[in-house]
Motif scaffolding. Structure first.
Motif, PDB file in Angstrom:
ATOM      1  N   SER A   1       0.840  -1.191   0.000  1.00 61.79           N
ATOM      2  CA  SER A   1       0.000   0.000   0.000  1.00 61.79           C
ATOM      3  C   SER A   1       0.878   1.245   0.000  1.00 61.79           C
ATOM      4  O   SER A   1       1.860   1.312   0.764  1.00 61.79           O
ATOM      5  N   PRO A   2       0.569   2.228  -0.856  1.00 63.65           N
ATOM      6  CA  PRO A   2      -0.510   2.230  -1.840  1.00 63.65           C
ATOM      7  C   PRO A   2      -0.200   1.313  -3.028  1.00 63.65           C
ATOM      8  O   PRO A   2       0.941   0.865  -3.191  1.00 63.65           O
TER       9      PRO A   2
ATOM     10  N   ASP B   1     -10.507   4.363  -1.933  1.00 67.01           N
ATOM     11  CA  ASP B   1      -9.962   5.594  -2.518  1.00 67.01           C
ATOM     12  C   ASP B   1     -11.025   6.094  -3.498  1.00 67.01           C
ATOM     13  O   ASP B   1     -11.116   5.611  -4.622  1.00 67.01           O
TER      14      ASP B   1
END
Length: 328
Positions: A137-138, A220
């Motif tokens: 991540s991301p 997101d």
């Protein structure tokens, strides 16, 4: 005048993309499944400048006819069975449309382009759901794909097939790995629209509770109108490639509920929202957040609409819609 052909033009992304291309002076064509598709009239009302063709991603010959008639410079493959929960109930249909449909579209474009495989530029709508059980991540373009639903698996197939056609045949074929993107045009079955519409209806006294699944999942979320610009920018590049399109910020479903209900004057929604295990996924995707550095650097793209502004936009649209429906 450049010409574009869009599959999935009746969906959220197709409508926003068609708006964008028309504003840029394109001759825009869309593929619609079935002569009696009720969404055909929606496109005609909203986008009278678009020419529609009947086609089906599971039928190669219909795609060839659409390409022959439209003669596009750019093809945007947005058509899919796109609701993740539905993909568990209808894995075969999802695979046929969202997975093998990409192969059909790529093959149709390849055959149509003939001896000049790069003549028609191709965009594939890939998805952050391909990352599934995230390994880092991301997530960026090189992150290992580990899908956790039939939808995600189908998108991985289409994504790798797009790369394969690019590398094998020299096609100008790009994939946009789009993270969650929403708008007032989002279908009511999706969690964002489910929440914003319920907040509007509860505030108006038309609904008494909202039944939800996992409130801790993090996503997101961006604005679909921003994300379709990235699609277009990919096909303007001299070399085809794959790009993550995301805001880089993550919010939980609880955050979504907070913003939506505050917008209608309700600060504490806890007594209005009930969790039901029936709404949980068989294999949950806990958190997705994208690294869009490559899109920023190469395409010059960046999101303009933030999370709170996006949710407010959707709540206001749902309030207006529900007031209109209640008064009719």
């Amino acid at each position: 005048m450049p010409t574009a052909l869009i599959t999935g033009i009746t969906g959220q992304d197709g409508l926003y993309l068609a708006d964008l291309l028309l504003a840029k002076g394109y001759d825009v064509h869309g593929v619609v499944r079935g002569q009696n598709n009720p969404k055909r009239e929606l496109v005609r009302r909203r986008l009278p400048g678009v020419r529609l063709h009947t086609g089906d991603l599971t039928d190669l010959s219909s795609l060839m006819r659409a390409l022959r008639d439209a003669r596009p410079d750019e093809v945007y493959n947005l058509g899919a069975v796109s609701f993740v929960a539905y993909s568990w109930d209808n894995a075969h249909v999802t695979t046929d449309v969202t997975g093998k449909g990409v192969l059909n579209m790529l093959e149709a474009v390849r055959l149509h382009a003939g001896d000049d495989p790069g003549r028609v530029r191709f965009y594939q709508a890939s998805s952050s759901e391909m990352f599934g059980k995230v390994q880092e991540s991301p997530q960026h373009e090189r992150t290992l794909l580990w899908p956790r639903s039939p939808y995600g698996v189908s998108k991985v197939f289409g994504h790798h097939m797009t790369i394969n056609y690019r590398e094998s045949y020299g096609m100008h074929a790009s994939s946009g790995i789009l993270f969650n993107h929403e708008s007032p045009l989002r279908g009511p079955e999706f969690v964002t629209r489910k929440v914003t519409r319920a907040a509007a209806r509860i505030a108006l006294g038309l609904q008494h509770e909202l039944v939800m699944g996992n409130l801790d999942a993090r996503r997101d979320w961006g604005f679909a109108g921003d994300y379709v610009e990235a699609m277009w920018l990919m096909l303007q590049q001299p070399v085809a490639d794959d790009y993550v399109v995301a805001t880089g910020d993550t919010h939980s479903v609880r955050d979504l509920l907070d913003v939506a209900f505050r917008r209608v004057g309700i600060d504490d929604w806890s007594a209005l929202v009930r969790q039901d295990p029936a709404y949980l996924r068989p294999a949950e995707v806990d958190a997705l957040v994208g690294d869009a550095s490559k899109a920023r650097e190469v395409l010059g793209w960046r999101p303009r609409v933030g999370f709170e502004e996006l949710v407010a936009m959707m709540v206001e649209a749902d309030l207006a819609e529900q007031k209109h429906l209640a008064g009719s």
